[in-house]
Design a protein around this motif. Structure first.
Motif, mmCIF file in Angstrom:
data_model
loop_
_atom_site.group_PDB
_atom_site.id
_atom_site.type_symbol
_atom_site.label_atom_id
_atom_site.label_comp_id
_atom_site.label_asym_id
_atom_site.label_seq_id
_atom_site.Cartn_x
_atom_site.Cartn_y
_atom_site.Cartn_z
ATOM 1 N N THR A 383 0.784 -1.417 -0.215
ATOM 2 C CA THR A 383 -0.052 0.005 0.137
ATOM 3 C C THR A 383 0.812 1.269 -0.002
ATOM 4 O O THR A 383 0.632 2.270 -0.890
ATOM 5 C CB THR A 383 -0.893 -0.069 1.328
ATOM 6 N N ALA A 384 2.017 1.154 0.618
ATOM 7 C CA ALA A 384 2.570 2.457 0.724
ATOM 8 C C ALA A 384 3.563 2.757 -0.643
ATOM 9 O O ALA A 384 3.542 3.918 -0.952
ATOM 10 C CB ALA A 384 3.933 2.208 1.794
ATOM 11 N N ALA A 385 3.688 1.758 -1.205
ATOM 12 C CA ALA A 385 4.405 1.793 -2.427
ATOM 13 C C ALA A 385 3.827 2.519 -3.623
ATOM 14 O O ALA A 385 4.059 3.015 -4.532
ATOM 15 C CB ALA A 385 5.086 0.377 -3.040
ATOM 16 N N ARG A 386 2.466 2.348 -3.248
ATOM 17 C CA ARG A 386 1.308 2.574 -4.553
ATOM 18 C C ARG A 386 0.480 3.741 -3.879
ATOM 19 O O ARG A 386 -0.617 4.229 -4.664
ATOM 20 C CB ARG A 386 0.166 1.407 -4.845
ATOM 21 N N GLY A 387 0.842 4.285 -2.942
ATOM 22 C CA GLY A 387 0.049 5.435 -2.329
ATOM 23 C C GLY A 387 -1.345 5.273 -1.680
ATOM 24 O O GLY A 387 -2.314 5.964 -1.975
ATOM 25 N N ILE A 388 -1.495 4.103 -1.306
ATOM 26 C CA ILE A 388 -2.825 3.717 -0.933
ATOM 27 C C ILE A 388 -2.909 3.660 0.642
ATOM 28 O O ILE A 388 -2.005 2.742 1.444
ATOM 29 C CB ILE A 388 -3.069 2.200 -1.261
ATOM 30 N N PRO A 389 -3.868 4.455 1.224
ATOM 31 C CA PRO A 389 -3.781 4.545 2.649
ATOM 32 C C PRO A 389 -4.228 3.067 3.299
ATOM 33 O O PRO A 389 -5.067 2.580 2.742
ATOM 34 C CB PRO A 389 -4.834 5.655 3.120
ATOM 35 N N LEU A 390 -3.698 2.780 4.366
ATOM 36 C CA LEU A 390 -4.049 1.610 5.066
ATOM 37 C C LEU A 390 -4.788 1.751 6.420
ATOM 38 O O LEU A 390 -4.338 2.560 7.408
ATOM 39 C CB LEU A 390 -2.535 0.736 5.443
ATOM 40 N N ILE A 391 -5.840 1.299 6.446
ATOM 41 C CA ILE A 391 -6.699 1.484 7.576
ATOM 42 C C ILE A 391 -6.756 0.098 8.548
ATOM 43 O O ILE A 391 -7.059 -0.951 7.942
ATOM 44 C CB ILE A 391 -8.200 1.640 7.143
ATOM 45 N N ALA A 392 -6.245 0.374 9.669
ATOM 46 C CA ALA A 392 -6.128 -0.901 10.493
ATOM 47 C C ALA A 392 -7.704 -0.552 11.501
ATOM 48 O O ALA A 392 -7.580 0.293 12.275
ATOM 49 C CB ALA A 392 -4.884 -0.750 11.621
ATOM 50 N N ASP A 393 -8.451 -1.774 11.237
ATOM 51 C CA ASP A 393 -9.638 -1.672 12.299
ATOM 52 C C ASP A 393 -9.185 -2.324 13.595
ATOM 53 O O ASP A 393 -9.116 -3.629 13.756
ATOM 54 C CB ASP A 393 -10.663 -2.368 11.514
ATOM 55 N N GLU A 394 -9.044 -1.725 14.714
ATOM 56 C CA GLU A 394 -8.584 -2.066 16.040
ATOM 57 C C GLU A 394 -9.790 -2.244 16.880
ATOM 58 O O GLU A 394 -9.499 -1.951 18.176
ATOM 59 C CB GLU A 394 -7.454 -1.551 16.548
ATOM 60 N N VAL A 395 -10.885 -1.990 16.417
ATOM 61 C CA VAL A 395 -12.129 -1.957 17.231
ATOM 62 C C VAL A 395 -12.133 -2.997 18.471
ATOM 63 O O VAL A 395 -12.324 -2.789 19.732
ATOM 64 C CB VAL A 395 -13.482 -1.896 16.589
ATOM 65 N N GLN A 396 -11.974 -4.180 18.078
ATOM 66 C CA GLN A 396 -11.859 -5.588 19.082
ATOM 67 C C GLN A 396 -10.760 -5.868 19.498
ATOM 68 O O GLN A 396 -10.309 -6.199 20.632
ATOM 69 C CB GLN A 396 -12.640 -6.419 18.414
ATOM 70 N N THR A 397 -9.403 -5.718 18.620
ATOM 71 C CA THR A 397 -8.389 -6.005 19.028
ATOM 72 C C THR A 397 -7.282 -5.118 19.897
ATOM 73 O O THR A 397 -6.243 -5.504 20.327
ATOM 74 C CB THR A 397 -7.275 -6.288 17.785
ATOM 75 N N GLY A 398 -7.753 -3.813 19.914
ATOM 76 C CA GLY A 398 -7.269 -2.912 20.883
ATOM 77 C C GLY A 398 -7.291 -2.988 22.377
ATOM 78 O O GLY A 398 -7.906 -3.923 22.833
ATOM 79 N N VAL A 399 -6.229 -2.044 22.993
ATOM 80 C CA VAL A 399 -6.221 -2.005 24.253
ATOM 81 C C VAL A 399 -5.632 -3.530 25.151
ATOM 82 O O VAL A 399 -6.344 -3.762 25.954
ATOM 83 C CB VAL A 399 -7.364 -1.475 24.908
#
Length: 651
Positions: A383-399
């Motif tokens: 994604t970084a090489a192609r200018g695509i933002p990466l969204i990490a969904d940490e709604v359940q995995t966080g904290v």
């Protein structure tokens, strides 16, 4: 701090609680009578006694009651409410001590805190019932009658819920309980039954129910007179929450991060993230993954695994047990990465440049599938090489849930956008998007919401974040989660219906499979059974070779055209079919044994465990013991009959 668990706290004697409350608030004899009546409503008599609690998280509720800190005035209505709550609090403290005492000495059944007709006080205060058989008999009759009343109230509430609430309700169908009290990992129902909660509000309760630091944070805001509703105005509470949240983020991300407060649910934060990246990039398309779950609103559903919207390009999510390429492991993950890379670089793929890629570091609803760290790093590079933002969904995995404060930290990647909810609110509704400041190009009001300034949730969230960080509960989750994973794998040895065990930290799952239902035969099996065709020469058979042999495909097309398959050298690694009926039976048997679990996965065949981070070693053992018993009972009741049908479930 090096503390890995909340410090255990001894529960004071009920008499001490009542005396202290009477001295502070002027509790009268009528209040003690009200407390007794409240206890009888659940079939539990009020007795004096002393007991200690050894459970982390569950044994540390303050003895001062709900009004401690000046919350109750002199008005008679408030005083009556306090008296009633005091009775409830006394009973909860006493029963919690009884329950913890029994549970930590080897687990026990759900209703272990109180059995009708059992002299609960004898071991705590010898001689309390020495008045003779008559008094004991009266106590037993009173307990049974109270239990009947509580059971009637329990059933009535469930009936009214069924009659009034939407057909879309979910958890209430599989978990027919009526929680009335909870602390730490323990829930008590209106019928007096007790449960170990391995659902934790679908991962919301990082510290379990009613943790003292959370309650204190909420009381502080209430007692301060601060406004509870402020839209997106700045407040000291909001500033404290944001400061604590940024303190927990990876430094490389926090240094240039912006935060957007959203509506109170994680799905709204997903919507905000999608709107953000589409605004910043000017593109509309989205890359998402099979098995994903991002919420129930329209945009979040588009990105989820069951969506049908063509704006979203679905990519393979790596997994070992049901690998889409049939190989699993690092090779399967590498093939998934190459598929993604080729799709983006192929000018004829039909996939336009996307606005973003959204992924979960561990797919929870998808069946507890941890993404390989190397694959996550490949996704970041692609994604970084192609200018695509990466969204990490940490709604359940966080904290701390997965053994790191944020699950992306396992792989070391830095996403462009983090979507956060659930545990960040400390049990109350709160959702935010944290993102790189380069993306902060949307105009004022581009994403708003009336309830994005929840002061109580921010206070509870700041307290939770600080407690997890200071007490290193993420590390505790990694250690205890690995131990529980080992225990679950040992269950698979004794229970062949457990097809796979997986997870990370305290986000665990067992996939149940149907051993007796045959898999569809692979094409190579049909080809192997065919007689090899003869060799034809140019002159011996002027008609040429015969048509290739044909056979019926196990899944024919709508018009039943015969299908042809060429043999291949790939191994047939398909696992057993999923067993959703068996998983539902295990969930029911767990509930009967006082254990609350969730189901997930593609076919709801994965039994999920999401205990609070404050779970003790003893509670973890009790969870595994009860789950093992439930598996045995469910297997016994779900054996197939001779005609291939499942035998009916029975208690």
């Amino acid at each position: 701090m090096a503390v890995t668990e909340p410090a255990p706290a001894a529960l004071p004697a009920e008499g001490d609680i009542a005396a202290g409350a009477a001295e502070r608030e002027g509790v009268t004899e009528s209040a003690r009578s009200a407390a007794s009546e409240g206890a009888e409503g659940s079939g539990v008599s009020v007795m004096s006694g002393t007991s200690g609690a050894r459970g982390a998280g569950d044994g540390a509720a303050g003895a001062g009651g709900p009004c401690e800190g000046g919350g109750c005035g002199d008005d008679s209505h408030e005083r009556g409410a306090h008296q009633h709550e005091m009775g409830v609090h006394q009973r909860g403290m006493r029963e919690e001590a009884m329950h913890e005492e029994g549970m930590h000495e080897g687990g026990g059944h759900a209703g272990g805190a109180h059995q009708p007709g059992v002299r609960q006080a004898d071991t705590h205060q010898p001689g309390a019932l020495d008045g003779g058989t008559r008094e004991r008999g009266a106590h037993e009759v009173s307990s049974r009658e109270g239990g009947k009343r509580a059971g009637g109230a329990h059933e009535g509430i469930l009936r009214r819920q069924s009659a009034r609430e939407s057909a879309a309700r979910t958890y209430a169908r599989a978990l027919p309980i009526v929680p009335v009290r909870a602390r730490g990992m323990t829930i008590e129902g209106a019928d007096g039954q007790r449960y170990l909660d391995c659902l934790s509000g679908a991962g919301t309760l990082a510290l379990g129910h009613n943790h003292p630091v959370v309650l204190e944070a909420i009381r502080s805001v209430l007692d301060s007179g601060a406004p509870l509703h402020v839209l997106d105005l700045a407040t000291p509470v909001k500033d404290a929450f944001t400061t604590e949240l940024f303190r927990t983020l990876p430094p490389a991300f926090a240094d240039r991060a912006r935060i957007q407060f959203c509506g109170p649910a994680g799905t709204d934060a997903v919507e905000a993230a999608l709107k953000l990246v589409r605004t910043a990039t000017g593109r509309e398309g989205l890359l998402a993954f099979t098995g994903a779950y991002h919420g129930m609103t329209a945009g979040a559903l588009e990105a989820s695994g069951g969506a049908r919207d063509v704006r979203v390009t679905r990519l393979p999510y790596p997994q070992d047990y049901r690998c889409p390429f049939g190989i699993g492991g690092p090779d399967g993950a590498e093939l998934a990465a190459r598929w993604t890379e080729n799709l983006l670089d192929d000018s004829k793929s039909g996939v336009p440049d996307p606005a973003a890629m959204i992924l979960e570091p561990v797919q929870g609803e998808g069946g507890v599938l941890p993404a390989p760290d190397a694959w996550l790093r490949r996704m970041r590079d692609i994604t970084a090489a192609r200018g695509i933002p990466l969204i990490a969904d940490e709604v359940q995995t966080g904290v701390g849930r997965t053994g790191a404060f944020w699950a992306v930290e396992h792989s070391g990647i830095v996403p462009d956008v983090l979507v956060l909810s659930k545990a960040i609110g400390g049990s109350l509704p709160l959702a935010v998007v944290v993102y790189h400041d380069d993306l902060d190009v949307w105009p004022p009001g581009a994403h708003a919401g009336t309830f994005r300034g929840n002061q109580l949730a921010m206070a509870a969230g700041a307290a939770t974040l600080a407690y997890v960080r200071e007490n290193r509960l993420a590390e505790r989750a990694a250690t205890l989660g690995a131990r529980m994973l080992t225990g679950l794998r040992s269950l698979a040895v004794d229970h062949p219906c457990v097809g796979d065990v997986r997870g990370r930290g305290l986000m665990l799952g067992l996939e149940l499979v149907d051993l007796e239902r045959a898999q569809p035969a692979p094409p190579t099996r049909h080809l192997d059974s065919l007689t090899p065709p003869p060799t034809y020469g140019p002159t011996t058979d002027p008609a040429g070779p015969p048509k290739a042999p044909q056979y019926q495909h196990p899944h024919p097309h709508r018009h039943n055209h015969p299908q042809r398959h060429q043999p291949h050298s790939l191994p047939d690694t398909r696992p057993h079919p999923p067993a959703p009926e068996l998983a539902a039976a295990v969930q029911r048997e767990c509930l009967r044994r006082g254990l609350i679990v969730e189901l997930g996965g593609r076919h709801s065949s994965v039994v999920r465990l999401l205990p609070p981070l404050t779970i003790t070693d003893e509670q973890a053992t009790a969870v595994l013991d009860r789950l093992a018993d439930a598996l045995t009972a469910a297997e016994r009741s779900h054996r197939r009959t001779t005609d291939g049908r499942l035998a009916p479930d029975h208690p």
